[in-house]
Scaffold this active site. Structure first.
Site, PDB file in Angstrom:
ATOM      1  N   ARG A 255       9.710  34.528   9.399  1.00 43.17           N
ATOM      2  CA  ARG A 255       9.433  33.142   9.554  1.00 43.17           C
ATOM      3  C   ARG A 255      10.608  32.358   9.794  1.00 43.17           C
ATOM      4  O   ARG A 255      11.516  32.149   9.312  1.00 43.17           O
ATOM      5  CB  ARG A 255       8.900  32.681   8.124  1.00 43.17           C
ATOM      6  CG  ARG A 255       8.132  31.308   8.308  1.00 43.17           C
ATOM      7  CD  ARG A 255       7.548  30.769   6.862  1.00 43.17           C
ATOM      8  NE  ARG A 255       8.630  30.258   6.146  1.00 43.17           N
ATOM      9  CZ  ARG A 255       8.684  29.897   5.025  1.00 43.17           C
ATOM     10  NH1 ARG A 255       7.753  30.242   4.439  1.00 43.17           N
ATOM     11  NH2 ARG A 255       9.566  29.229   4.349  1.00 43.17           N
ATOM     12  N   HIS A 259       8.043  26.792   5.931  1.00 40.81           N
ATOM     13  CA  HIS A 259       6.558  27.068   5.765  1.00 40.81           C
ATOM     14  C   HIS A 259       6.036  26.029   6.265  1.00 40.81           C
ATOM     15  O   HIS A 259       4.997  26.299   7.369  1.00 40.81           O
ATOM     16  CB  HIS A 259       6.303  26.922   4.188  1.00 40.81           C
ATOM     17  CG  HIS A 259       4.589  26.882   4.091  1.00 40.81           C
ATOM     18  ND1 HIS A 259       3.981  28.139   4.362  1.00 40.81           N
ATOM     19  CD2 HIS A 259       3.954  25.907   3.532  1.00 40.81           C
ATOM     20  CE1 HIS A 259       2.563  27.730   3.851  1.00 40.81           C
ATOM     21  NE2 HIS A 259       2.494  26.441   3.722  1.00 40.81           N
ATOM     22  N   TYR A 268      15.661  27.212  -1.210  1.00 44.92           N
ATOM     23  CA  TYR A 268      15.266  28.591  -1.553  1.00 44.92           C
ATOM     24  C   TYR A 268      15.629  29.832  -0.746  1.00 44.92           C
ATOM     25  O   TYR A 268      15.374  30.890  -0.929  1.00 44.92           O
ATOM     26  CB  TYR A 268      13.624  28.726  -1.981  1.00 44.92           C
ATOM     27  CG  TYR A 268      12.513  28.665  -0.873  1.00 44.92           C
ATOM     28  CD1 TYR A 268      12.259  29.568   0.144  1.00 44.92           C
ATOM     29  CD2 TYR A 268      12.099  27.055  -0.575  1.00 44.92           C
ATOM     30  CE1 TYR A 268      11.388  29.213   1.089  1.00 44.92           C
ATOM     31  CE2 TYR A 268      11.438  27.122   0.403  1.00 44.92           C
ATOM     32  CZ  TYR A 268      10.916  28.136   1.400  1.00 44.92           C
ATOM     33  OH  TYR A 268      10.088  27.791   2.376  1.00 44.92           O
TER      34      TYR A 268
END
Length: 357
Positions: A255, A259, A268
């Site tokens: 990714r 998100h 994170y």
């Protein structure tokens, strides 16, 4: 479609039972998915569209796996990150952009769904719902119907590894395994369910290890290896069409973005981790593979780049200039009737069958 002039089929193409045209078409679709996705981010940051869930890093696996399906025959129930899948199955850049802008001509829902909830009856793409993994049961139901009707159709569903922990997935896999349905589950494992790492989602290394419990093959594939993803998917499609039952495919993808446009992944994920992702990007990896095999020439690549830029620019302009939905039609396709009550709502709808409807 750009293509090489000297060889209609190179050794690379022949190794997977495809032609140079197929490989170039696959590459162009992956590159188009990336370009559309990047444009969506620009539009979001400019305040012109409200929300983006990105597929950057997933496109190689998505396009390659969908390439194994028969367009217009087989069915796909994708998830919100499936930009590459949508384009490979037949949706256009215009279709995606009009959905992002929520325009009246949006084929997914006429501007009624939130961004990322794409669908196309013509392309056999099932619109998803906000609760994750619910598309699993839709695809398994389609596979059951295909088996009963003996149509030879195959149904596929895709999702992230976080979604694979939902109860619907267990029910669907169990049912598909019992009845040997022509079904394929694709889990695109990018290592994060929003901000939760896979180590806190799963007690096992591979999601596909669960396949044994449902009596079906579980295959793990490098999601950045485009042709290996195609090989695995082709085997699964052939297996399903022969009547040998379902397959569970786990593509280990990356990714590249947060998100969604509302997420800040630097909270994170370390800078080192994000930098390392560039070495696993499927787009340049596939480009280099095609160049080394003599499939992608300078001329062909230049033509593809120009075609993609024109397509993305056209889709953006078309979507921006398209008409917004008429507020008077807000209940259309939401209820069976324009307004199900005895009296019109305060914003002025009339009852079904009344003047103006």
């Amino acid at each position: 479609m750009a293509m090489t002039k000297s060889k209609p089929k190179t050794d690379l193409a022949a190794s997977v039972g495809l032609t140079n045209d197929d490989l170039l078409g696959m590459y162009k679709t992956i590159a188009l998915a990336r370009a559309v996705d990047e444009r969506m981010w620009v539009l979001n940051r400019a305040g012109r569209i409200p929300f983006v869930i990105s597929g950057q890093g997933h496109e190689g696996a998505q396009v390659a796996i969908a390439w194994a399906l028969e367009k217009g025959k087989d069915w796909n129930a994708p998830f919100y990150r499936s930009v590459g899948t949508l384009l490979a199955c037949g949706m256009s850049a215009r279709d995606l952009m009009t959905a992002q802008f929520a325009k009246a001509v949006d084929i997914s829902s006429g501007g009624r769904q939130m961004p990322g909830h794409y669908g196309s009856r013509a392309a056999h793409l099932i619109s998803l719902s906000s609760p994750v993994a619910t598309q699993m049961l839709h695809a398994v139901g389609i596979a059951l119907a295909a088996k009963i009707r003996k149509t030879g159709e195959v149904a596929m569903s895709s999702m992230g590894e976080g979604s694979s922990n939902q109860g619907d997935v267990h029910e669907g896999l169990n049912f598909a395994g019992i009845h040997k349905l022509p079904f394929i589950l694709v889990v695109e494992n990018n290592g994060y369910a929003i901000s939760v790492p896979a180590s806190k989602q799963l007690p096992i290394e591979n999601v596909a290890d669960r396949a044994a419990g449902y009596g079906m093959p579980g295959v793990v594939v490098d999601g950045s290896n485009v042709l290996e993803c195609y090989r695995v998917a082709k085997e699964a499609v052939d297996r399903a069409r022969r009547g040998d039952g379902p397959t569970f495919i786990e593509a280990k993808v990356i990714r590249l973005t947060a998100h969604s446009s509302d997420d800040q992944q630097t909270k994170y994920r370390s800078a080192e981790e994000l930098a390392e992702l560039q070495n696993k990007d499927p787009l340049p990896r596939f480009r280099d593979e095609l160049r080394a095999a003599g499939v992608l020439t300078d001329e062909a690549e230049a033509k593809i780049k120009a075609e993609i830029k024109a397509e993305v620019d056209d889709a953006t302009t078309y979507a921006e200039e398209a008409a917004d939905p008429d507020p008077a039609t807000a209940m259309q396709w939401v209820f069976a009737e324009e307004w199900p009550g005895e009296t019109p709502p305060p914003w002025g709808f009339t009852l079904r069958g009344s003047a103006g409807h």
